[in-house]
Scaffold this motif. Structure first.
Motif, PDB file in Angstrom:
ATOM      1  N   ALA A   1       8.240 -16.979  16.135  1.00 10.96           N
ATOM      2  CA  ALA A   1       8.407 -15.721  17.123  1.00 10.96           C
ATOM      3  C   ALA A   1       7.879 -14.449  16.674  1.00 10.96           C
ATOM      4  O   ALA A   1       7.239 -13.696  17.440  1.00 10.96           O
ATOM      5  N   GLY A   2       7.805 -14.056  15.369  1.00  7.64           N
ATOM      6  CA  GLY A   2       7.206 -13.010  14.852  1.00  7.64           C
ATOM      7  C   GLY A   2       5.822 -12.748  15.112  1.00  7.64           C
ATOM      8  O   GLY A   2       5.445 -11.852  15.739  1.00  7.64           O
ATOM      9  N   PRO A   3       5.123 -13.645  14.855  1.00 10.55           N
ATOM     10  CA  PRO A   3       3.480 -13.603  14.985  1.00 10.55           C
ATOM     11  C   PRO A   3       3.101 -13.648  16.480  1.00 10.55           C
ATOM     12  O   PRO A   3       2.350 -12.919  16.915  1.00 10.55           O
ATOM     13  N   ALA A   4       3.907 -14.505  17.195  1.00 14.85           N
ATOM     14  CA  ALA A   4       3.521 -14.427  18.613  1.00 14.85           C
ATOM     15  C   ALA A   4       4.179 -13.432  19.402  1.00 14.85           C
ATOM     16  O   ALA A   4       3.405 -12.760  20.365  1.00 14.85           O
ATOM     17  N   ALA A   5       5.095 -12.634  19.008  1.00 17.74           N
ATOM     18  CA  ALA A   5       5.538 -11.422  19.640  1.00 17.74           C
ATOM     19  C   ALA A   5       4.695 -10.372  19.318  1.00 17.74           C
ATOM     20  O   ALA A   5       4.275  -9.559  20.151  1.00 17.74           O
ATOM     21  N   GLY A   6       4.133 -10.249  18.046  1.00 14.93           N
ATOM     22  CA  GLY A   6       2.986  -9.058  17.802  1.00 14.93           C
ATOM     23  C   GLY A   6       1.742  -9.550  18.558  1.00 14.93           C
ATOM     24  O   GLY A   6       1.426  -8.288  18.875  1.00 14.93           O
ATOM     25  N   LEU A   7       1.225 -10.668  18.712  1.00 16.27           N
ATOM     26  CA  LEU A   7       0.241 -10.782  19.518  1.00 16.27           C
ATOM     27  C   LEU A   7       0.494 -10.483  21.064  1.00 16.27           C
ATOM     28  O   LEU A   7      -0.458  -9.952  21.667  1.00 16.27           O
ATOM     29  N   ALA A   8       1.705 -10.855  21.372  1.00 20.53           N
ATOM     30  CA  ALA A   8       1.899 -10.735  22.630  1.00 20.53           C
ATOM     31  C   ALA A   8       1.838  -9.468  23.434  1.00 20.53           C
ATOM     32  O   ALA A   8       1.682  -9.072  24.408  1.00 20.53           O
ATOM     33  N   VAL A   9       2.405  -8.334  22.307  1.00 26.72           N
ATOM     34  CA  VAL A   9       2.333  -6.893  22.969  1.00 26.72           C
ATOM     35  C   VAL A   9       0.912  -6.448  23.274  1.00 26.72           C
ATOM     36  O   VAL A   9       0.755  -6.005  24.211  1.00 26.72           O
ATOM     37  N   LEU A  10      -0.027  -6.911  22.412  1.00 26.54           N
ATOM     38  CA  LEU A  10      -1.289  -6.566  22.540  1.00 26.54           C
ATOM     39  C   LEU A  10      -2.095  -7.356  23.542  1.00 26.54           C
ATOM     40  O   LEU A  10      -2.816  -6.700  24.660  1.00 26.54           O
ATOM     41  N   THR A  11      -1.816  -8.653  23.836  1.00 25.77           N
ATOM     42  CA  THR A  11      -2.225  -9.421  24.991  1.00 25.77           C
ATOM     43  C   THR A  11      -1.650  -8.962  26.041  1.00 25.77           C
ATOM     44  O   THR A  11      -2.510  -9.104  27.416  1.00 25.77           O
ATOM     45  N   ALA A  12      -0.455  -8.748  26.463  1.00 24.50           N
ATOM     46  CA  ALA A  12       0.218  -8.501  27.378  1.00 24.50           C
ATOM     47  C   ALA A  12      -0.221  -7.173  27.879  1.00 24.50           C
ATOM     48  O   ALA A  12      -0.601  -6.672  29.305  1.00 24.50           O
ATOM     49  N   GLY A  13      -0.790  -6.211  27.111  1.00 24.78           N
ATOM     50  CA  GLY A  13      -0.994  -4.940  27.439  1.00 24.78           C
ATOM     51  C   GLY A  13      -2.692  -5.116  28.032  1.00 24.78           C
ATOM     52  O   GLY A  13      -2.959  -4.599  29.113  1.00 24.78           O
ATOM     53  N   LEU A  14      -3.378  -6.291  27.624  1.00 26.98           N
ATOM     54  CA  LEU A  14      -4.927  -6.309  28.325  1.00 26.98           C
ATOM     55  C   LEU A  14      -4.355  -6.806  29.478  1.00 26.98           C
ATOM     56  O   LEU A  14      -5.124  -6.309  30.371  1.00 26.98           O
TER      57      LEU A  14
END
Length: 228
Positions: A76-89
């Protein structure tokens, strides 16, 4: 926005909160409600306002799950961290999607999830752990990159896809898959909301009012296939 449209949206948010509390699936109601109740709204503004309402629900749910169940933070941690950046894109690219494409997308999402659940009715009912380093990498990539990009760009059904990804890839049951999904979904909502907010595509007062309605009913743990 007239009184009828405002009442419709707040009612939709209240119903979405109830659906989320009972079986999950409320997220699929909010964006269509915005597009119908405010037909002239730019798609990016509808998405941004929806994210403001949704982030309250997903953040509250993530905290609730973290208190109730053991979260797999290695996923959950790494996925959420990536998700912040990718969803912003994805949010930055959202303006390129024609407004007329969103209604059919919602319909396709509903049908696709229903077909998947019917084809695999036992998925997620019980835990059948398949957590290996390779599967963890795949789960993080699917959730934090692919599904997060979809959430920033389009949105409806994101929680559903996250839950199904974690049950299918890692063998998690629905409670633990939903717990991880809420954490990642909070990340996708945050990333997208920041971009939409910076570009002026959020109706802050309406989104906050919808968030209040969405959060009125306490969360229940899912015991069946959710449509989050």
């Amino acid at each position: 926005m007239d009184a009828l449209s405002l009442t419709t949206l707040l009612t939709a948010a209240l119903v979405a909160g109830w659906v989320d509390a009972v079986v999950g699936g409320g997220g699929l109601l909010l964006l269509p409600a915005l597009l119908v109740a405010a037909p002239g709204v730019p798609v990016a503004t509808a998405l941004g306002t929806n994210k403001l309402a949704a982030i309250f629900g997903t953040s509250t749910a993530a905290v609730t799950y973290a208190r109730r169940t053991k979260l797999d933070w290695g996923v959950a941690g790494p996925a959420a961290g990536l998700a912040v950046l990718t969803a912003g894109l994805g949010a930055a690219l959202a303006g390129a999607v024609p407004g007329g494409a969103y209604r059919p997308v919602v319909l396709v999402v509903l049908v696709a999830v229903a077909v998947f659940v019917m084809a695999r009715p036992s998925l997620g009912v019980v835990s059948s752990p398949r957590r290996t380093p390779g599967r963890v990498v795949v789960a993080v990539a699917v959730a934090g990159l692919g599904i997060a990009l979809y959430d920033g760009l389009i949105g409806p059904g994101t929680g559903t896809f996250l839950v199904l990804a974690f049950t299918a890839i890692l063998g998690s049951d629905f409670v633990h898959a939903s717990a991880m999904a809420k954490v990642v979904n909070a990340g996708t909502n945050l990333g997208a909301l920041v971009v939409f907010g910076l570009t002026g595509h959020v109706w802050w007062a309406l989104g906050a009012a919808m968030a209040v309605c969405l959060s009125l009913i306490p969360l229940s743990e899912p015991t069946r296939h959710p449509l989050i």
